[in-house]
Scaffold this active site. Structure first.
Site, PDB file in Angstrom:
ATOM      1  N   THR A 251       5.082  -0.581   2.190  1.00  0.00           N
ATOM      2  CA  THR A 251       5.291  -0.893   3.841  1.00  0.00           C
ATOM      3  C   THR A 251       3.976  -1.824   3.968  1.00  0.00           C
ATOM      4  O   THR A 251       2.933  -1.702   3.448  1.00  0.00           O
ATOM      5  CB  THR A 251       5.644   0.278   4.487  1.00  0.00           C
ATOM      6  N   SER A 252       4.179  -2.292   5.367  1.00  0.00           N
ATOM      7  CA  SER A 252       3.022  -2.672   5.918  1.00  0.00           C
ATOM      8  C   SER A 252       1.933  -1.774   6.100  1.00  0.00           C
ATOM      9  O   SER A 252       0.458  -2.286   6.400  1.00  0.00           O
ATOM     10  CB  SER A 252       3.361  -3.327   7.265  1.00  0.00           C
ATOM     11  N   SER A 253       1.912  -0.535   6.254  1.00  0.00           N
ATOM     12  CA  SER A 253       0.884   0.551   6.452  1.00  0.00           C
ATOM     13  C   SER A 253      -0.002   0.388   5.329  1.00  0.00           C
ATOM     14  O   SER A 253      -1.250   0.730   5.305  1.00  0.00           O
ATOM     15  CB  SER A 253       1.649   1.737   6.663  1.00  0.00           C
ATOM     16  N   CYS A 254       0.317  -0.069   4.002  1.00  0.00           N
ATOM     17  CA  CYS A 254      -0.285   0.081   2.812  1.00  0.00           C
ATOM     18  C   CYS A 254      -0.798  -1.200   2.290  1.00  0.00           C
ATOM     19  O   CYS A 254      -1.539  -1.600   1.710  1.00  0.00           O
ATOM     20  CB  CYS A 254       0.265   0.577   1.788  1.00  0.00           C
ATOM     21  N   GLY A 255      -0.266  -2.487   3.202  1.00  0.00           N
ATOM     22  CA  GLY A 255      -0.826  -3.660   3.066  1.00  0.00           C
ATOM     23  C   GLY A 255      -0.455  -4.614   1.731  1.00  0.00           C
ATOM     24  O   GLY A 255      -1.248  -5.349   1.461  1.00  0.00           O
TER      25      GLY A 255
END
Length: 293
Positions: free
Chosen positions: A132-136
């Protein structure tokens, strides 16, 4: 704190049972020094509660979600489903808050026992998580992984512009805790006539979506190919991913989409609406489902 207790009955016994969650438990009162120009005074403010929820599968730790307490079972079920770990209600033997040593429910731990005994081995599901975007590290590979689990929707559902324009006010009217605190996201599931079917609030927009999808799974509503999902946030990749996993045909957000979210929505055949306000919106994919002048 009063806990939500929802348990899937043993085979042969129909239905689900349980208690809801008090709105008061989702907010907390704290002192605050409030300024207006040069004047100030001490008063009290209602804040959204944020606490960790440990999600377990057959006793194995899967994830910790920072969430607003309430509808924890729906959150755990929705999370495990949208991450591709369980495939549906048929994979759930039981799901409940874990018990403390004194026998009372642990407020921040939910355990799901799967019917598929292969899932008792963590090696069977630890590779299932999507980036997800939280882990880039989102990208083309991640989109391929999501679309391989979620079939492209070919839903013939349509919605009118008038109906879409009215959704935001309907969602806001249902947000009791946001009214108190101003600090919660919301996700609402509507039918194509604009009727609100279920709404969930949480400090995390993805948690609110998981709660809605968890509710849909537990109540045999999946796939949601004749529904509209409205989220009071931006359309990030992980939000569209969760919607795609549940078969959502039409998704709307009140803020902006990311480029990868738009790409995934197009790959999944989903209608994606963003910047939704009364009287205006942008359509980024699936424009054929929207009826209007």
């Amino acid at each position: 704190m009063e806990s939500e207790q929802i348990t899937l009955h043993i085979p042969g016994e129909p239905g689900w049972s349980g208690t809801g969650q008090s709105i008061a438990l989702m907010s907390a009162t704290e002192p605050v020094l409030r300024y207006s120009g040069d004047a100030h005074q001490w008063t009290y403010d209602n804040l959204a509660v944020e606490e960790p929820l440990q999600i377990r599968l057959a006793g194995e730790d899967v994830a910790v979600a920072m969430r607003t307490p309430g509808h924890d079972v729906e959150l755990a079920v929705g999370f495990l489903y949208t991450e591709g770990i369980i495939a549906g209600k048929h994979h759930i033997e039981s799901v409940r808050h874990c018990a403390e040593d004194d026998g009372n429910p642990a407020q921040n731990i939910v355990n799901l026992l799967p019917t598929d005994r292969a899932l008792l081995d963590p090696r069977k599901w630890r590779r299932s998580f999507y980036s997800t975007s939280s882990c880039g590290i989102c990208g083309k590979t991640t989109i391929s992984q999501v679309t391989s689990h979620a079939s492209t929707t070919s839903s013939a559902a349509t919605v009118s512009l008038h109906t879409l324009y009215a959704l935001v006010s309907k969602l806001q009217a249902a947000q009791a805790v946001f009214t108190q605190t101003g600090g919660l996201h919301a996700a609402g599931l509507f039918d194509t006539g604009g009727n609100l079917l279920v709404m969930r609030e949480d400090v995390g927009r993805h948690n609110a979506v998981d709660k809605v999808i968890g509710h849909a799974l537990l109540n045999d509503l999946l796939p949601l190919d004749n529904h509209i999902l409205l989220v009071s946030s931006r359309a990030s990749f992980e939000i569209v991913q969760k919607a795609a996993m549940s078969g959502i045909a039409i998704m709307a957000v009140i803020s902006a989409p990311s480029s990868l979210a738009v790409e995934l929505a197009r790959e999944a055949g989903m209608t994606l609406v963003a910047f939704l306000r009364e009287g205006r919106l942008n359509v980024y994919s699936g424009e054929g489902r929207i009826i209007g002048k």
